[in-house]
Write a protein that holds these residues in place. Structure first.
Motif, PDB file in Angstrom:
ATOM      1  N   TYR A   1      42.797  33.951  36.291  1.00  0.00           N
ATOM      2  CA  TYR A   1      43.534  33.303  35.212  1.00  0.00           C
ATOM      3  C   TYR A   1      42.741  33.491  33.929  1.00  0.00           C
ATOM      4  O   TYR A   1      41.518  33.566  33.945  1.00  0.00           O
TER       5      TYR A   1
ATOM      6  N   ALA B   1      46.277  31.085  25.271  1.00  0.00           N
ATOM      7  CA  ALA B   1      46.874  30.305  24.182  1.00  0.00           C
ATOM      8  C   ALA B   1      45.752  29.781  23.282  1.00  0.00           C
ATOM      9  O   ALA B   1      44.742  29.310  23.773  1.00  0.00           O
TER      10      ALA B   1
ATOM     11  N   GLY C   1      46.624  27.012  27.815  1.00  0.00           N
ATOM     12  CA  GLY C   1      47.635  27.864  28.443  1.00  0.00           C
ATOM     13  C   GLY C   1      46.983  29.099  29.026  1.00  0.00           C
ATOM     14  O   GLY C   1      46.159  29.747  28.379  1.00  0.00           O
TER      15      GLY C   1
ATOM     16  N   LEU D   1      47.301  32.801  31.433  1.00  0.00           N
ATOM     17  CA  LEU D   1      48.022  33.860  32.120  1.00  0.00           C
ATOM     18  C   LEU D   1      47.502  33.830  33.546  1.00  0.00           C
ATOM     19  O   LEU D   1      46.294  33.980  33.775  1.00  0.00           O
TER      20      LEU D   1
ATOM     21  N   ARG E   1      52.944  32.333  32.974  1.00  0.00           N
ATOM     22  CA  ARG E   1      52.293  31.424  32.030  1.00  0.00           C
ATOM     23  C   ARG E   1      52.140  30.054  32.668  1.00  0.00           C
ATOM     24  O   ARG E   1      53.084  29.502  33.228  1.00  0.00           O
TER      25      ARG E   1
ATOM     26  N   THR F   1      50.864  26.379  31.445  1.00  0.00           N
ATOM     27  CA  THR F   1      50.357  25.418  30.467  1.00  0.00           C
ATOM     28  C   THR F   1      49.810  24.238  31.259  1.00  0.00           C
ATOM     29  O   THR F   1      50.534  23.323  31.637  1.00  0.00           O
TER      30      THR F   1
ATOM     31  N   ARG G   1      54.667  23.070  35.852  1.00  0.00           N
ATOM     32  CA  ARG G   1      54.646  24.429  35.288  1.00  0.00           C
ATOM     33  C   ARG G   1      55.407  25.343  36.235  1.00  0.00           C
ATOM     34  O   ARG G   1      55.253  25.248  37.447  1.00  0.00           O
TER      35      ARG G   1
END
Length: 187
Positions: A103, A107, A112, A114, A136, A138, A144
């Motif tokens: 990950y 953001a 946030g 990816l 994504r 968050t 999510r």
């Protein structure tokens, strides 16, 4: 002499055939769906697993390989994971498989990520099968949703989505347990 001319003519013809074979037009072909099991009725499978992200202690399952660009945000940071997937919230419950991937802080103004990971199942009916999640996350949102973009084994040609809900987090060291409710369409 006639044999030599015949031999040269055959060689030239052979070279012409060989050189035209690599024109790129024959790299793909239409296949019968039955050869890949795609004639079967598609199934929808739902399951829950608990993802344990352990950053602390002597055996972390999540390791930061790229620090963030600033101290005020996680933006730019990348962590590799090999997190246990269990049947229940406690870490010592039955291990169903591993979440393997990474990950990354994607953001600048919120927490946030990816997420790019495979759920590699190691027990029961789905032993040896995987689903791939790419989307994504968050992390501070209650729920999510991320897409399932593929799979292997019994989840070959999979698609669907997961819903992630944080069940437990240690704000001092970052350790967390997240419930993944998975909805998978597959053959």
């Amino acid at each position: 002499m006639a044999k030599l001319i015949f031999f040269l003519a055959v060689q030239i013809l052979f070279l012409a055939v060989v050189s035209s074979a690599g024109d790129g037009e024959d790299f793909a072909r239409t296949m019968d769906r039955k050869l890949l099991g795609l004639h079967k009725k598609e199934k929808l499978t739902h399951f829950k697993v608990y993802w344990h992200d352990i950053l602390s202690g002597p055996n972390p399952t999540s390791i930061m390989i790229q620090p963030p660009v600033t101290n005020s945000s996680y933006f730019g940071a990348i962590s590799m994971i090999d997190n246990a997937l269990t049947a229940k919230v406690p870490m010592n419950s039955t291990v169903l498989g591993q979440a393997q991937g990474f990950y990354a802080g994607a953001a600048q103004k919120e927490l946030g990520f990816l997420m790019a990971m495979n759920f590699a199942f190691k027990t029961g009916k789905y032993n040896g099968s995987t689903i791939t999640i790419l989307g994504r996350n968050t992390a501070l949102s209650e729920v999510r949703e991320m897409p399932i973009v593929g799979g292997s084994g019994l989840f070959r040609f999979a698609r669907g989505y997961v819903e992630a809900r944080t069940k437990w987090i240690n704000l001092k060291n970052g350790d967390a347990t997240v419930e993944y409710s998975c909805y998978v369409l597959h053959y």
